[in-house]
Structures are given as C-alpha cells and as structure tokens.
Design a protein around this motif. Structure first.
Motif: not given
Length: 237
Positions: A53-60, A69-76, A95-97, A119-121
């Motif tokens: 997930a971190s690698d995907s977030s760094k893609s273009g 910066d932090d997705s729901v999956g990474e925080l979970a 998570a609050m930020r 949906q992400m909210i």
C-alpha cells in the motif's frame, strides 16, 4: 517448633502458590502454539500488504485533491500492532489528522472524486470508533492484570488462574479481530489504488497492462478477476 513451621510454610508457598510455573497439558500447548502461528501468519500478511500500500501511494497516479499521508489500511495495520495505550493514542492522532484532511478535501471536490472522498471519510470514522473501542479493551485488560496480581499476592491460586485465562482469551480474540480488520482495509486500499491507476492511465491516453498495475499481493489474480466481474473495468471498453 518455630523453625519447623517456617520451613513448612516456605515449602508450602513455593510448591503451591506459584502460578507462573504451572504446567500446561499437551492439548493446551498445542492450542496455544496453533493460535500463535495464526497470529504470526496474519501479522506477516499485514506487513506485506502495508508495504504494498505504501509503494502504491508513492506511484505517480494519485487523486488530484490533497489526500492524507496515512490511508485507512495503513492506520488499521498500525492499530493492530499497537499494544499500549500510548501507541493507540498515536494512531488516534494520525487518524484524526487524516479525517480532518479528508473533510477539507471534500469541500473543494465534486463528481466521482467527491464520492471517493466521502467513502474514505466513512472508513476513517469507522476506524476512529475502533480505536476508541480498543482503548476500552486495553483498560479492561489492565484491570484484569491488576486483579490477577492481587490474587497471586493473596495466594488465591484458583482465582489467579481464572483471571489469567480470561485475560489470555480476551487478548487472543481482540488481536484476531484487529488483524482481520486490518487485512480487510488494506485490501480495500489496494482495490482503490488499482482503480485509480487504471483511471489515471486511461486519462493519460495509454492502455494499461497488468504488468503496470500496483502489486496486490498473493491474491492479486483473484482480486483482479473480482474487479473485472464487478464492472470496475467498464471504463476500459
């Protein structure tokens, strides 16, 4: 007579009121080993999916609006690894930020982008509820631990063992639930990243190939097939 009484008490205390040296049956050891193995396997899966997930977030290929910066999956996944209230509080702050950032982004968004952010909210708000719930679980576990130590101090072996078993059962159930939730949210992040990548490549005028799509882990084939069957690739037609 006094020396004999003290010697008897010393031997009695060391032989009976010593729950830390309790011998487990073979069945109990096998059950504990199996449970630990399952937790280790799930933890490995969480770590692998977190890295992907971190690698995907760094893609273009990213959403145009400013995303956290932090997705729901990474925080979970961070929540599943947290074992102290301080660690959980740190996840809560992140998570609050992230939720604040998403709500700010939703104000200036419209169309499909606004739907994605909404949906992400919802997912982030659900995560925050689970964080608060975990703090309650940790408080209960700390309470049981204090009761267990108090029972040991009073040499109440049956009560101490009962509290120890209850504490172990609670922790095992909580950790399994947290790991399953983290795996689910990481998979959802991967699905979102896949669709966003395909959309971005189509908008750029190129035809995406599977070799260019984000890595989806060991279940990539199954997940891609499910996306095709569900119509997520209708935009390619």
């Amino acid at each position: 007579m006094e020396i004999t009484t003290r010697s008897w008490q010393k031997g009695y205390d060391s032989s009976i009121y010593k729950p830390s040296h309790k011998e487990h049956s073979k069945a109990e050891k096998d059950t504990m080993a199996k449970s630990q193995s399952e937790e280790d396997n799930q933890s490995s899966s969480i770590n692998a999916l977190t890295n992907q997930a971190s690698d995907s977030s760094k893609s273009g290929f990213k959403m145009k609006s400013s995303m956290p910066d932090d997705s729901v999956g990474e925080l979970a996944a961070m929540l599943a690894r947290a074992e102290t209230r301080m660690d959980v509080q740190q996840v809560y702050s992140k998570a609050m930020r992230a939720l604040t950032s998403l709500k700010m982004s939703s104000v200036a968004s419209e169309g499909n982008n606004a739907k994605k952010i909404a949906q992400m909210i919802k997912r982030m708000e659900k995560l925050i509820k689970r964080i608060r719930k975990k703090l309650q679980h940790l408080n209960k576990e700390e309470q049981l631990e204090r009761q267990r130590k108090k029972a040991e101090k009073k040499m109440e072996r049956p009560k101490a063992l009962q509290l120890q078993n209850e504490l172990r059962s609670r922790r095992r159930k909580r950790r399994r639930d947290e790991q399953n939730y983290a795996l689910k949210e990481l998979a959802e992040d991967g699905k979102t990243a896949l669709n966003d990548t395909v959309s971005a490549m189509i908008s750029a005028g190129s035809s995406p190939s599977f070799s260019e799509l984000p890595a989806m882990g060991t279940d990539s084939g199954t997940m891609c097939s499910s996306l095709v069957d569900s119509g997520s690739f209708d935009m390619m037609v």
